[in-house]
Design a protein around this motif. Structure first.
Motif, PDB file in Angstrom:
ATOM      1  N   LEU A  24      -2.725   9.747 -23.608  1.00  0.00           N
ATOM      2  CA  LEU A  24      -1.599  10.281 -22.206  1.00  0.00           C
ATOM      3  C   LEU A  24      -2.070  11.637 -21.834  1.00  0.00           C
ATOM      4  O   LEU A  24      -2.909  12.381 -22.364  1.00  0.00           O
ATOM      5  CB  LEU A  24      -0.471  10.568 -23.905  1.00  0.00           C
ATOM      6  CG  LEU A  24       0.140   9.720 -24.215  1.00  0.00           C
ATOM      7  CD1 LEU A  24       1.237   9.865 -24.935  1.00  0.00           C
ATOM      8  CD2 LEU A  24       0.405   8.465 -22.866  1.00  0.00           C
ATOM      9  N   ALA A  25      -1.376  11.916 -20.718  1.00  0.00           N
ATOM     10  CA  ALA A  25      -1.782  13.227 -20.216  1.00  0.00           C
ATOM     11  C   ALA A  25      -0.519  13.874 -19.487  1.00  0.00           C
ATOM     12  O   ALA A  25       0.231  12.443 -18.944  1.00  0.00           O
ATOM     13  CB  ALA A  25      -2.814  12.588 -19.043  1.00  0.00           C
ATOM     14  N   LEU A  26      -0.640  14.795 -19.197  1.00  0.00           N
ATOM     15  CA  LEU A  26       0.789  16.029 -18.952  1.00  0.00           C
ATOM     16  C   LEU A  26       0.981  16.078 -17.481  1.00  0.00           C
ATOM     17  O   LEU A  26       0.383  16.381 -16.913  1.00  0.00           O
ATOM     18  CB  LEU A  26       1.212  16.216 -19.777  1.00  0.00           C
ATOM     19  CG  LEU A  26       2.343  17.874 -19.087  1.00  0.00           C
ATOM     20  CD1 LEU A  26       3.918  16.533 -19.757  1.00  0.00           C
ATOM     21  CD2 LEU A  26       2.833  18.745 -19.912  1.00  0.00           C
ATOM     22  N   GLY A  27       2.145  14.868 -17.024  1.00  0.00           N
ATOM     23  CA  GLY A  27       2.503  14.990 -15.717  1.00  0.00           C
ATOM     24  C   GLY A  27       2.815  15.991 -15.241  1.00  0.00           C
ATOM     25  O   GLY A  27       4.099  16.398 -15.914  1.00  0.00           O
ATOM     26  N   THR A  28       3.242  17.082 -13.774  1.00  0.00           N
ATOM     27  CA  THR A  28       3.740  18.251 -13.924  1.00  0.00           C
ATOM     28  C   THR A  28       4.362  17.874 -12.589  1.00  0.00           C
ATOM     29  O   THR A  28       5.012  19.340 -12.360  1.00  0.00           O
ATOM     30  CB  THR A  28       3.158  19.365 -14.144  1.00  0.00           C
ATOM     31  OG1 THR A  28       2.308  19.183 -13.630  1.00  0.00           O
ATOM     32  CG2 THR A  28       2.425  18.932 -15.458  1.00  0.00           C
ATOM     33  N   ALA A  29       5.017  16.727 -11.849  1.00  0.00           N
ATOM     34  CA  ALA A  29       5.820  17.027 -10.934  1.00  0.00           C
ATOM     35  C   ALA A  29       7.053  17.467 -11.345  1.00  0.00           C
ATOM     36  O   ALA A  29       7.481  18.458 -10.237  1.00  0.00           O
ATOM     37  CB  ALA A  29       6.102  15.923 -10.373  1.00  0.00           C
ATOM     38  N   GLN A  30       7.633  17.623 -12.213  1.00  0.00           N
ATOM     39  CA  GLN A  30       9.050  18.088 -12.445  1.00  0.00           C
ATOM     40  C   GLN A  30       8.621  19.391 -12.170  1.00  0.00           C
ATOM     41  O   GLN A  30      10.298  20.636 -13.142  1.00  0.00           O
ATOM     42  CB  GLN A  30       9.690  17.298 -13.988  1.00  0.00           C
ATOM     43  CG  GLN A  30      10.056  15.684 -13.820  1.00  0.00           C
ATOM     44  CD  GLN A  30       8.732  15.232 -14.477  1.00  0.00           C
ATOM     45  OE1 GLN A  30       7.367  15.016 -13.932  1.00  0.00           O
ATOM     46  NE2 GLN A  30       8.977  14.041 -14.699  1.00  0.00           N
ATOM     47  N   PHE A  31       7.665  19.808 -13.023  1.00  0.00           N
ATOM     48  CA  PHE A  31       7.594  21.351 -12.702  1.00  0.00           C
ATOM     49  C   PHE A  31       8.071  22.326 -11.964  1.00  0.00           C
ATOM     50  O   PHE A  31       8.348  23.231 -12.022  1.00  0.00           O
ATOM     51  CB  PHE A  31       6.452  22.117 -13.697  1.00  0.00           C
ATOM     52  CG  PHE A  31       5.657  21.385 -14.957  1.00  0.00           C
ATOM     53  CD1 PHE A  31       5.328  23.171 -15.449  1.00  0.00           C
ATOM     54  CD2 PHE A  31       6.531  20.510 -16.010  1.00  0.00           C
ATOM     55  CE1 PHE A  31       5.309  22.619 -17.267  1.00  0.00           C
ATOM     56  CE2 PHE A  31       6.421  20.272 -17.108  1.00  0.00           C
ATOM     57  CZ  PHE A  31       5.741  21.373 -17.867  1.00  0.00           C
ATOM     58  N   GLY A  32       7.824  21.025 -10.381  1.00  0.00           N
ATOM     59  CA  GLY A  32       7.704  22.500  -9.183  1.00  0.00           C
ATOM     60  C   GLY A  32       9.134  21.832  -8.403  1.00  0.00           C
ATOM     61  O   GLY A  32       9.217  22.006  -7.483  1.00  0.00           O
ATOM     62  N   MET A  33       9.564  20.523  -8.825  1.00  0.00           N
ATOM     63  CA  MET A  33      10.763  19.650  -7.973  1.00  0.00           C
ATOM     64  C   MET A  33      11.628  18.743  -8.662  1.00  0.00           C
ATOM     65  O   MET A  33      10.755  18.911  -9.910  1.00  0.00           O
ATOM     66  CB  MET A  33       9.706  19.041  -7.106  1.00  0.00           C
ATOM     67  CG  MET A  33       9.248  17.369  -7.221  1.00  0.00           C
ATOM     68  SD  MET A  33       8.438  17.341  -5.232  1.00  0.00           S
ATOM     69  CE  MET A  33       7.520  15.877  -5.959  1.00  0.00           C
ATOM     70  N   ARG A  34      12.299  18.367  -8.354  1.00  0.00           N
ATOM     71  CA  ARG A  34      12.591  17.332  -9.109  1.00  0.00           C
ATOM     72  C   ARG A  34      12.319  16.322  -8.538  1.00  0.00           C
ATOM     73  O   ARG A  34      12.289  16.065  -7.458  1.00  0.00           O
ATOM     74  CB  ARG A  34      14.901  17.096  -9.039  1.00  0.00           C
ATOM     75  CG  ARG A  34      15.330  16.103  -9.134  1.00  0.00           C
ATOM     76  CD  ARG A  34      16.967  16.072  -8.371  1.00  0.00           C
ATOM     77  NE  ARG A  34      17.124  15.073  -9.340  1.00  0.00           N
ATOM     78  CZ  ARG A  34      18.642  15.581 -10.228  1.00  0.00           C
ATOM     79  NH1 ARG A  34      18.522  17.053 -10.878  1.00  0.00           N
ATOM     80  NH2 ARG A  34      19.588  14.549 -10.663  1.00  0.00           N
ATOM     81  N   TYR A  35      11.759  15.415  -9.561  1.00  0.00           N
ATOM     82  CA  TYR A  35      11.594  14.366  -9.679  1.00  0.00           C
ATOM     83  C   TYR A  35      11.988  12.754 -10.197  1.00  0.00           C
ATOM     84  O   TYR A  35      11.683  13.225 -11.574  1.00  0.00           O
ATOM     85  CB  TYR A  35       9.615  14.134  -9.877  1.00  0.00           C
ATOM     86  CG  TYR A  35       8.613  13.722  -9.320  1.00  0.00           C
ATOM     87  CD1 TYR A  35       8.681  13.540  -8.517  1.00  0.00           C
ATOM     88  CD2 TYR A  35       8.439  12.461 -11.062  1.00  0.00           C
ATOM     89  CE1 TYR A  35       7.109  11.944  -7.829  1.00  0.00           C
ATOM     90  CE2 TYR A  35       7.189  10.968 -10.331  1.00  0.00           C
ATOM     91  CZ  TYR A  35       6.420  11.306  -9.329  1.00  0.00           C
ATOM     92  OH  TYR A  35       6.381  10.706  -9.046  1.00  0.00           O
ATOM     93  N   GLY A  71      -2.141  16.857 -29.218  1.00  0.00           N
ATOM     94  CA  GLY A  71      -3.641  16.286 -28.778  1.00  0.00           C
ATOM     95  C   GLY A  71      -3.343  16.374 -27.336  1.00  0.00           C
ATOM     96  O   GLY A  71      -4.436  15.920 -26.826  1.00  0.00           O
ATOM     97  N   VAL A  72      -3.154  15.844 -26.433  1.00  0.00           N
ATOM     98  CA  VAL A  72      -2.670  15.691 -25.133  1.00  0.00           C
ATOM     99  C   VAL A  72      -3.614  17.303 -24.611  1.00  0.00           C
ATOM    100  O   VAL A  72      -3.526  18.453 -24.522  1.00  0.00           O
ATOM    101  CB  VAL A  72      -1.527  16.135 -24.280  1.00  0.00           C
ATOM    102  CG1 VAL A  72      -1.582  16.212 -22.841  1.00  0.00           C
ATOM    103  CG2 VAL A  72      -0.736  14.745 -25.367  1.00  0.00           C
ATOM    104  N   ASP A  73      -4.852  16.920 -23.940  1.00  0.00           N
ATOM    105  CA  ASP A  73      -5.634  17.401 -23.519  1.00  0.00           C
ATOM    106  C   ASP A  73      -5.521  17.834 -22.135  1.00  0.00           C
ATOM    107  O   ASP A  73      -6.660  18.625 -21.118  1.00  0.00           O
ATOM    108  CB  ASP A  73      -7.142  17.606 -23.811  1.00  0.00           C
ATOM    109  CG  ASP A  73      -7.789  16.151 -23.728  1.00  0.00           C
ATOM    110  OD1 ASP A  73      -7.357  15.455 -22.963  1.00  0.00           O
ATOM    111  OD2 ASP A  73      -8.372  15.866 -24.090  1.00  0.00           O
ATOM    112  N   THR A  74      -4.999  16.525 -21.272  1.00  0.00           N
ATOM    113  CA  THR A  74      -4.694  17.262 -19.501  1.00  0.00           C
ATOM    114  C   THR A  74      -3.834  17.334 -18.879  1.00  0.00           C
ATOM    115  O   THR A  74      -2.818  16.678 -19.108  1.00  0.00           O
ATOM    116  CB  THR A  74      -5.754  15.603 -19.055  1.00  0.00           C
ATOM    117  OG1 THR A  74      -7.151  15.638 -19.818  1.00  0.00           O
ATOM    118  CG2 THR A  74      -5.715  15.580 -17.954  1.00  0.00           C
TER     119      THR A  74
END
Length: 288
Positions: free
Chosen positions: A3-14, A39-42
């Motif tokens: 798993l990698a963490l997507g962060t679109a929600q960190f900058g806008m409603r998504y 253990g998520v590293d990306t």
């Protein structure tokens, strides 16, 4: 950890099922802390995701591999190489890191245009000087790879892939990319949250696919499996896929996702695949 963490929600409603809006600074800090402990590293982000890069930089991303995306280059830009290099340097500065694990082109079709040579020249320089470790593209359909891989041998790619959108397999590109040694990241495991919504909450704009939603709902109930477990088990079952990017609005959502990803694997899945772009490409959802 795939798993990698997507962060679109960190900058806008998504996301179509997002009811929490943009992630707060404190919320983001809690998400990153839990991700690291699990253990998520990306971390996957983009220059076009509002102020997500700045938010991540403020929180601190030490210990994570950062992947960001270069947006479409405006037509008015004359010094293309200079613009690309400055954009990436600014991104690195906002994130508070010395280098990026990956740089993806958000509009890779520009490589086929006259400016393509200068774009390639700029990103190769960024890799040569160690500002970027891996270069690649983010596509909305695997068919884009047909032209792109005649231009450049990429290190990493990102592509949508889920139970409904299986074009990565049907196109043959999952096998081709893996054989070529390309790092494969997938996104949209939940079709931007649509696959996680209760049957009666699916927006009416998707009523043309009522049979698909009925089949999905029936399969989940008959097998007593949560939609999040089924979606993740499907994409994680492919050994060719290196990272599965998932976006969350809260720490509790991430906890649920990681728990589901670590659960019992599922051996068979419902056939709810579709090749209708009005359904599988979220960019078309607001077009009627």
């Amino acid at each position: 950890m795939k798993l990698a963490l997507g962060t679109a929600q960190f900058g806008m409603r998504y996301g179509i099922s997002n009811v929490n809006g943009k992630v707060s600074q404190e919320g983001g800090k809690a998400i990153l802390k839990y991700a690291a402990s699990a253990g998520v590293d990306t971390i996957d982000t983009a220059m076009a995701y509002g102020d997500s890069e700045q938010v991540l930089g403020n929180i601190g991303v030490e210990g994570f591999n950062l992947v960001t995306k270069l947006p479409e280059i405006p037509e008015c830009i004359t010094d293309i190489e200079g613009w690309v290099i400055k954009s990436v340097e600014d991104s690195v500065s906002r994130l508070g890191v010395e280098s990026l694990y990956g740089l993806l082109l958000h509009r890779p079709s520009q490589l086929s245009e006259s400016k393509g040579i200068k774009i390639l020249s700029a990103i190769r320089l960024l890799k040569k000087f160690g500002i970027v470790k891996k270069l690649g593209v983010s596509v909305s359909t695997p068919n884009e790879f047909d032209a792109l891989f005649d231009i450049y041998d990429f290190d990493v790619v990102q592509c949508p892939f889920n139970l409904v959108d299986r074009r990565l397999i049907s196109s043959g590109w999952l096998r081709k990319l893996s054989t070529a040694g390309v790092e494969i990241h997938t996104r949209s495991s939940f079709l931007q949250g649509l696959l996680l919504m209760p049957r009666n909450a699916i927006p009416s704009k998707f009523k043309a696919w009522n049979i698909l939603w009925d089949d999905w709902d029936t399969w989940l109930r008959n097998n007593k499996i949560s939609p999040i477990s089924a979606c993740l088990s499907y994409v994680l079952s492919f050994s060719e896929i290196d990272k599965v990017v998932v976006g969350v609005d809260t720490q509790s959502q991430l906890l649920e996702i990681i728990g589901a990803a670590s659960g019992t694997s599922i051996n068979s899945f419902p056939d709810i695949s579709s090749d209708v772009t009005d359904l599988i490409n979220p960019a078309n959802w607001n077009i009627s």
